[in-house]
Motif scaffolding. Structure first.
Motif, PDB file in Angstrom:
ATOM      1  N   ALA A 111      -7.195   7.596 -16.718  1.00 30.79           N
ATOM      2  CA  ALA A 111      -6.953   7.175 -15.451  1.00 30.79           C
ATOM      3  C   ALA A 111      -7.935   6.251 -14.786  1.00 30.79           C
ATOM      4  O   ALA A 111      -9.089   6.482 -15.351  1.00 30.79           O
ATOM      5  CB  ALA A 111      -6.821   8.588 -14.489  1.00 30.79           C
ATOM      6  N   ALA A 112      -7.572   5.436 -13.754  1.00 30.40           N
ATOM      7  CA  ALA A 112      -8.423   4.322 -13.622  1.00 30.40           C
ATOM      8  C   ALA A 112      -8.448   3.902 -12.315  1.00 30.40           C
ATOM      9  O   ALA A 112      -7.540   4.025 -11.564  1.00 30.40           O
ATOM     10  CB  ALA A 112      -8.532   3.392 -14.472  1.00 30.40           C
ATOM     11  N   LEU A 113      -9.340   3.585 -11.444  1.00 29.91           N
ATOM     12  CA  LEU A 113      -9.449   2.860 -10.241  1.00 29.91           C
ATOM     13  C   LEU A 113      -9.939   1.388 -10.527  1.00 29.91           C
ATOM     14  O   LEU A 113     -11.010   1.320 -10.926  1.00 29.91           O
ATOM     15  CB  LEU A 113     -10.689   3.540  -9.212  1.00 29.91           C
ATOM     16  CG  LEU A 113     -10.451   3.167  -7.932  1.00 29.91           C
ATOM     17  CD1 LEU A 113      -9.083   3.175  -7.101  1.00 29.91           C
ATOM     18  CD2 LEU A 113     -11.681   3.737  -7.042  1.00 29.91           C
ATOM     19  N   LEU A 142      -3.576   1.269  -3.357  1.00 23.94           N
ATOM     20  CA  LEU A 142      -4.505   1.803  -2.462  1.00 23.94           C
ATOM     21  C   LEU A 142      -4.819   0.969  -1.276  1.00 23.94           C
ATOM     22  O   LEU A 142      -5.044   1.424  -0.321  1.00 23.94           O
ATOM     23  CB  LEU A 142      -5.492   2.653  -3.198  1.00 23.94           C
ATOM     24  CG  LEU A 142      -5.062   3.807  -4.083  1.00 23.94           C
ATOM     25  CD1 LEU A 142      -6.516   4.081  -4.852  1.00 23.94           C
ATOM     26  CD2 LEU A 142      -4.714   4.764  -3.449  1.00 23.94           C
ATOM     27  N   ASP A 143      -4.823  -0.470  -1.879  1.00 20.29           N
ATOM     28  CA  ASP A 143      -5.308  -1.373  -0.687  1.00 20.29           C
ATOM     29  C   ASP A 143      -5.138  -2.480  -1.055  1.00 20.29           C
ATOM     30  O   ASP A 143      -4.981  -2.985  -1.974  1.00 20.29           O
ATOM     31  CB  ASP A 143      -6.959  -1.107  -0.616  1.00 20.29           C
ATOM     32  CG  ASP A 143      -7.524  -1.923   0.382  1.00 20.29           C
ATOM     33  OD1 ASP A 143      -7.102  -1.577   1.787  1.00 20.29           O
ATOM     34  OD2 ASP A 143      -8.265  -2.916   0.300  1.00 20.29           O
ATOM     35  N   ILE A 144      -4.452  -3.298  -0.028  1.00 20.79           N
ATOM     36  CA  ILE A 144      -4.050  -5.027  -0.305  1.00 20.79           C
ATOM     37  C   ILE A 144      -4.534  -5.732   0.761  1.00 20.79           C
ATOM     38  O   ILE A 144      -4.335  -5.299   2.035  1.00 20.79           O
ATOM     39  CB  ILE A 144      -2.420  -4.789  -0.529  1.00 20.79           C
ATOM     40  CG1 ILE A 144      -2.137  -4.228  -1.748  1.00 20.79           C
ATOM     41  CG2 ILE A 144      -2.320  -6.398  -0.422  1.00 20.79           C
ATOM     42  CD1 ILE A 144      -0.480  -4.029  -1.992  1.00 20.79           C
ATOM     43  N   VAL A 181      -6.408  -3.057  -4.642  1.00 21.04           N
ATOM     44  CA  VAL A 181      -7.204  -1.720  -4.981  1.00 21.04           C
ATOM     45  C   VAL A 181      -6.057  -1.103  -5.671  1.00 21.04           C
ATOM     46  O   VAL A 181      -5.156  -0.859  -4.804  1.00 21.04           O
ATOM     47  CB  VAL A 181      -8.074  -1.204  -4.093  1.00 21.04           C
ATOM     48  CG1 VAL A 181      -8.747  -0.059  -4.817  1.00 21.04           C
ATOM     49  CG2 VAL A 181      -9.211  -2.313  -3.798  1.00 21.04           C
ATOM     50  N   VAL A 203       0.744  -1.148  -0.063  1.00 29.61           N
ATOM     51  CA  VAL A 203      -0.061   0.001   0.007  1.00 29.61           C
ATOM     52  C   VAL A 203       0.941   1.287  -0.269  1.00 29.61           C
ATOM     53  O   VAL A 203       1.701   1.514   0.819  1.00 29.61           O
ATOM     54  CB  VAL A 203      -0.940  -0.217   1.281  1.00 29.61           C
ATOM     55  CG1 VAL A 203      -1.703   1.087   1.336  1.00 29.61           C
ATOM     56  CG2 VAL A 203      -1.826  -1.159   1.131  1.00 29.61           C
ATOM     57  N   GLY A 204       0.777   2.052  -0.949  1.00 28.63           N
ATOM     58  CA  GLY A 204       1.526   3.385  -1.061  1.00 28.63           C
ATOM     59  C   GLY A 204       2.578   3.122  -2.043  1.00 28.63           C
ATOM     60  O   GLY A 204       3.397   3.947  -2.338  1.00 28.63           O
ATOM     61  N   ALA A 234      -4.744   2.320  -8.303  1.00 28.76           N
ATOM     62  CA  ALA A 234      -5.129   3.452  -9.350  1.00 28.76           C
ATOM     63  C   ALA A 234      -4.302   3.641 -10.226  1.00 28.76           C
ATOM     64  O   ALA A 234      -2.921   3.665  -9.941  1.00 28.76           O
ATOM     65  CB  ALA A 234      -5.351   4.786  -8.486  1.00 28.76           C
ATOM     66  N   TYR A 235      -4.345   4.035 -11.730  1.00 28.21           N
ATOM     67  CA  TYR A 235      -3.186   4.200 -12.614  1.00 28.21           C
ATOM     68  C   TYR A 235      -3.698   5.166 -13.692  1.00 28.21           C
ATOM     69  O   TYR A 235      -4.607   5.368 -13.859  1.00 28.21           O
ATOM     70  CB  TYR A 235      -2.739   2.853 -13.292  1.00 28.21           C
ATOM     71  CG  TYR A 235      -3.726   2.221 -14.034  1.00 28.21           C
ATOM     72  CD1 TYR A 235      -4.764   1.218 -13.579  1.00 28.21           C
ATOM     73  CD2 TYR A 235      -3.683   2.335 -15.260  1.00 28.21           C
ATOM     74  CE1 TYR A 235      -5.716   0.888 -14.462  1.00 28.21           C
ATOM     75  CE2 TYR A 235      -4.501   1.660 -16.368  1.00 28.21           C
ATOM     76  CZ  TYR A 235      -5.784   0.787 -15.830  1.00 28.21           C
ATOM     77  OH  TYR A 235      -6.699   0.202 -16.679  1.00 28.21           O
ATOM     78  N   ALA A 236      -2.477   5.625 -14.074  1.00 29.98           N
ATOM     79  CA  ALA A 236      -2.780   6.570 -15.254  1.00 29.98           C
ATOM     80  C   ALA A 236      -1.789   6.137 -16.448  1.00 29.98           C
ATOM     81  O   ALA A 236      -0.814   5.523 -16.476  1.00 29.98           O
ATOM     82  CB  ALA A 236      -2.115   7.961 -15.044  1.00 29.98           C
ATOM     83  N   LEU A 264      -0.496   3.050  -8.651  1.00 32.74           N
ATOM     84  CA  LEU A 264      -0.476   3.436  -7.033  1.00 32.74           C
ATOM     85  C   LEU A 264      -1.283   2.163  -6.339  1.00 32.74           C
ATOM     86  O   LEU A 264      -2.478   2.088  -6.755  1.00 32.74           O
ATOM     87  CB  LEU A 264      -0.765   4.539  -6.623  1.00 32.74           C
ATOM     88  CG  LEU A 264      -0.553   4.943  -5.220  1.00 32.74           C
ATOM     89  CD1 LEU A 264       0.679   4.832  -4.510  1.00 32.74           C
ATOM     90  CD2 LEU A 264      -1.395   6.128  -4.831  1.00 32.74           C
ATOM     91  N   PHE A 273       4.405   2.010  -5.658  1.00 28.06           N
ATOM     92  CA  PHE A 273       4.091   2.199  -7.192  1.00 28.06           C
ATOM     93  C   PHE A 273       4.447   0.877  -8.190  1.00 28.06           C
ATOM     94  O   PHE A 273       5.562   0.235  -7.814  1.00 28.06           O
ATOM     95  CB  PHE A 273       4.847   3.612  -7.711  1.00 28.06           C
ATOM     96  CG  PHE A 273       4.367   4.509  -7.463  1.00 28.06           C
ATOM     97  CD1 PHE A 273       3.319   5.104  -8.185  1.00 28.06           C
ATOM     98  CD2 PHE A 273       4.485   5.236  -6.266  1.00 28.06           C
ATOM     99  CE1 PHE A 273       2.745   6.440  -7.719  1.00 28.06           C
ATOM    100  CE2 PHE A 273       4.092   6.534  -5.902  1.00 28.06           C
ATOM    101  CZ  PHE A 273       3.131   6.989  -6.596  1.00 28.06           C
TER     102      PHE A 273
END
Lengths: 153, 153
Positions: free
Chosen positions: A100-102, A77-79, A86, A54-55, A88-90, A75, A57
């Motif tokens: 960009a996506a979650l 966000l949650d594991i 979870v 988490v945190g 997020a990426y661009a 990045l 890249f």
């Protein structure tokens, strides 16, 4: 001037004949992840780094053969080990960010194997609804993930 | 075991009597952003840092008075000056991540002022649909942003 962003959500499901811990490991292990996620026929990988926490890249720089440089900056966000990832990426194509996506990956034990549910909430920054191609891109990746799981052992 | 994630999308719109550059500045300037975004009656802010650039983080640690420590970790994924800000963030309450979101803020000049459109694509990790409260939380923040814009000058 930036055009309006197109927001979409889609889901994909896969069943794998391996327990959740093994599917999870294919996301967590840099060598395995690189194999199913970054390497592909027709793709040259210039960089792949994965800091799976988490945190942390994941960064991929690649080119389709003869094509322009592309980047994926992810990045985490949650594991939840063996259960959920979870991120997020661009995506950047030739210095222009295109989306960009979650993304949520959920794993559940199911009849001795694993049911994977991927849900992507995506913002297409260039104003073009790219859902169909994004969906088929993830579909191909999840099939390659299945091959990678079967190959390891 | 992690329960199923709830995925939702919602939008909010506001009109501000100031040009897009001034609204944008209220997101980009750490002092202004802290004022409308982090500081509020009944909230104690333990940390607020803003590195407003693509790939930069904003970190807020806060407590509702008498409440447990909360965190907001935000990564900026895309910034088009005076036009667009895209960020992903995770909320953590007492060491448990409760949600992750991808948020798009679009600014457009409109009759001498600015029309702001915020679209949030959110994943509620605790399995509870928190859309109504998230939506009203952003609504209050966008009203405070309006106050901050009027106050500066």
């Amino acid at each position: 001037m930036a055009g309006p962003v197109v927001h979409r959500t889609f889901s994909l499901e896969r069943a794998y004949p391996a327990p959740p811990a093994r599917v999870f490991a294919a996301f967590a292990n840099p060598e395995t992840k690189r194999r199913w996620f970054a390497e592909d026929a027709g793709v040259e990988v210039d960089e792949f780094t994965l800091d799976f926490r988490v945190g942390g890249f994941e960064r991929t720089r690649f080119r389709f053969v003869g094509g322009a440089p592309m980047r994926n900056d992810t990045l985490f966000l949650d594991i939840v080990p063996d259960e959920r990832i979870v991120f997020a990426y661009a995506l950047t194509a030739e210095e222009a960010r295109t989306s960009a996506a979650l993304t949520t990956v959920e794993l559940a034990a199911d009849r001795g194997g694993t049911r994977l549910l991927l849900t992507e909430q995506v913002a297409f920054l260039d104003g073009v609804d790219g859902t169909a191609s994004r969906r088929s891109g993830w579909g191909a990746l999840l099939d390659r993930l299945g091959d990678a799981i079967r190959r390891v052992d």
